[in-house]
Design an enzyme around this catalytic site. Structure first.
Site, PDB file in Angstrom:
ATOM      1  N   GLN A 195       0.833  -1.204   0.000  1.00 23.51           N
ATOM      2  CA  GLN A 195       0.000   0.000   0.000  1.00 23.51           C
ATOM      3  C   GLN A 195       0.864   1.249   0.000  1.00 23.51           C
ATOM      4  O   GLN A 195       0.579   2.220  -0.708  1.00 23.51           O
ATOM      5  CB  GLN A 195      -0.918  -0.001   1.218  1.00 23.51           C
ATOM      6  CG  GLN A 195      -1.790   1.240   1.334  1.00 23.51           C
ATOM      7  CD  GLN A 195      -2.819   1.331   0.225  1.00 23.51           C
ATOM      8  OE1 GLN A 195      -3.591   0.412   0.019  1.00 23.51           O
ATOM      9  NE2 GLN A 195      -2.827   2.443  -0.506  1.00 23.51           N
ATOM     10  N   CYS A 240      -6.218   4.453   2.553  1.00 25.05           N
ATOM     11  CA  CYS A 240      -5.968   3.206   1.831  1.00 25.05           C
ATOM     12  C   CYS A 240      -7.241   2.466   1.465  1.00 25.05           C
ATOM     13  O   CYS A 240      -7.201   1.529   0.656  1.00 25.05           O
ATOM     14  CB  CYS A 240      -5.024   2.312   2.635  1.00 25.05           C
ATOM     15  SG  CYS A 240      -5.703   1.724   4.203  1.00 25.05           S
TER      16      CYS A 240
END
Length: 304
Positions: A136, A263
């Site tokens: 991520q 995210c």
């Protein structure tokens, strides 16, 4: 002598120039599209993906990335494997290494990731653990630099829980040279060992309890969900974290060109207001897309 596999377990385990090369390759894949140079880089390669935790972005981005690069994918959950019926992680790693060229795992327990990597003869990729989420962060850095240029020397602000994402942002500060200011309740502060490591790498990492102080002048404001899958004490956590909600007022304290990241999945009205998440400063959809491209760069590096 067989070379050791190139695992992608956490940012602190990989040198900054290597991470930068991975991002350069990822940007090239994005720029060139599915028919451009390198489009079939992983033809004949196969990836096993193990999911002990549910996933949308990790699963889809890795599967599409591998297929667009010409490779194959096998997807497994713990309930579909002998790993879910008592086979050791080490044994699973040794068997899978005879079948596939790389393994990606998304698990709650970081120890499972480490044991898998120790037993595998092929690269192992951390698709998320309760400790870190390095894939991520590669997409996050890529996204920041698409919108605002080199992240080195810039100021990033984190608001919320000092969780696995916060820890990975701390590691990223140590590798990409930006300043990080984290606003967290004292009870949910980020791990002291991670902060000490990043400072030892020369990064500026500061901890605050006042989110306005942390966000002041920031180039980017980041948050994450307050309650992760399987966590207990949800109501208590929500009460502690309510002052750290990223809303329009908090964003007004950041720099005039600040962007907002998350995210995903997001919970509008909890960690972020709908106005910020869907507003002009938000880059979350570019961030989500860049998981695909960052994953390509990671896969290409792991598989040489």
């Amino acid at each position: 002598m067989t070379a050791a596999p190139r695992h992608f377990l956490e940012l602190s385990a990989i040198e900054a120039p290597v991470l930068r090369r991975i991002l350069d390759v990822a940007a090239g894949f994005k720029r060139n599209g599915t028919d451009g140079p390198g489009a079939r880089t992983l033809a004949g390669k196969s990836l096993a993906m193990i999911f002990e935790k549910p996933s949308t972005r990790t699963r889809v981005s890795f599967e599409i990335a591998m297929k667009q690069l010409g490779g194959d994918v096998v997807v497994m959950t713990a309930t579909e494997m002998q790993l879910g019926r008592g086979e050791t992680v080490n044994d699973t790693a040794r068997v899978l290494s005879r079948y596939v060229d790389a393994i990606m795992i998304r698990t709650a327990d970081d120890a499972v990731l480490r044991e898998l990597a120790a037993g595998a003869g092929v690269p192992v990729i951390n698709g998320l653990t309760d400790r870190s989420h390095p894939c991520q962060l590669m997409a996050d850095v890529m996204t920041f630099e698409e919108h605002r240029g080199d992240i080195g020397g810039r100021q990033i602000a984190w608001c919320g829980d000092g969780n696995n994402m916060a820890r990975t942002w701390i590691e990223a500060a140590g590798r990409f040279g930006f300043s990080l200011r984290l606003a967290c309740p004292a009870e949910l502060a980020p791990p002291a060992d991670s902060v000490a490591w990043a400072r030892g790498e020369g990064a500026t990492v500061e901890i605050f309890e006042d989110p306005r102080e942390a966000v002041g002048g920031a180039d980017c404001v980041v948050t994450d969900t307050w309650v992760s899958m399987g966590q207990s004490g949800a109501e208590k956590r929500k009460r502690m974290l309510a002052p750290y909600r990223v809303d329009e007022d908090l964003m007004s304290h950041a720099g005039p060109d600040a962007i907002f990241m998350h995210c995903l999945p997001a919970h509008r009205g909890e960690e972020v207001s709908a106005g910020v998440l869907d507003g002009p400063q938000s880059v979350v959809w570019d961030e989500a897309e860049n998981r695909l491209h960052a994953q390509k760069g990671i896969l290409a590096w792991c598989l040489g």
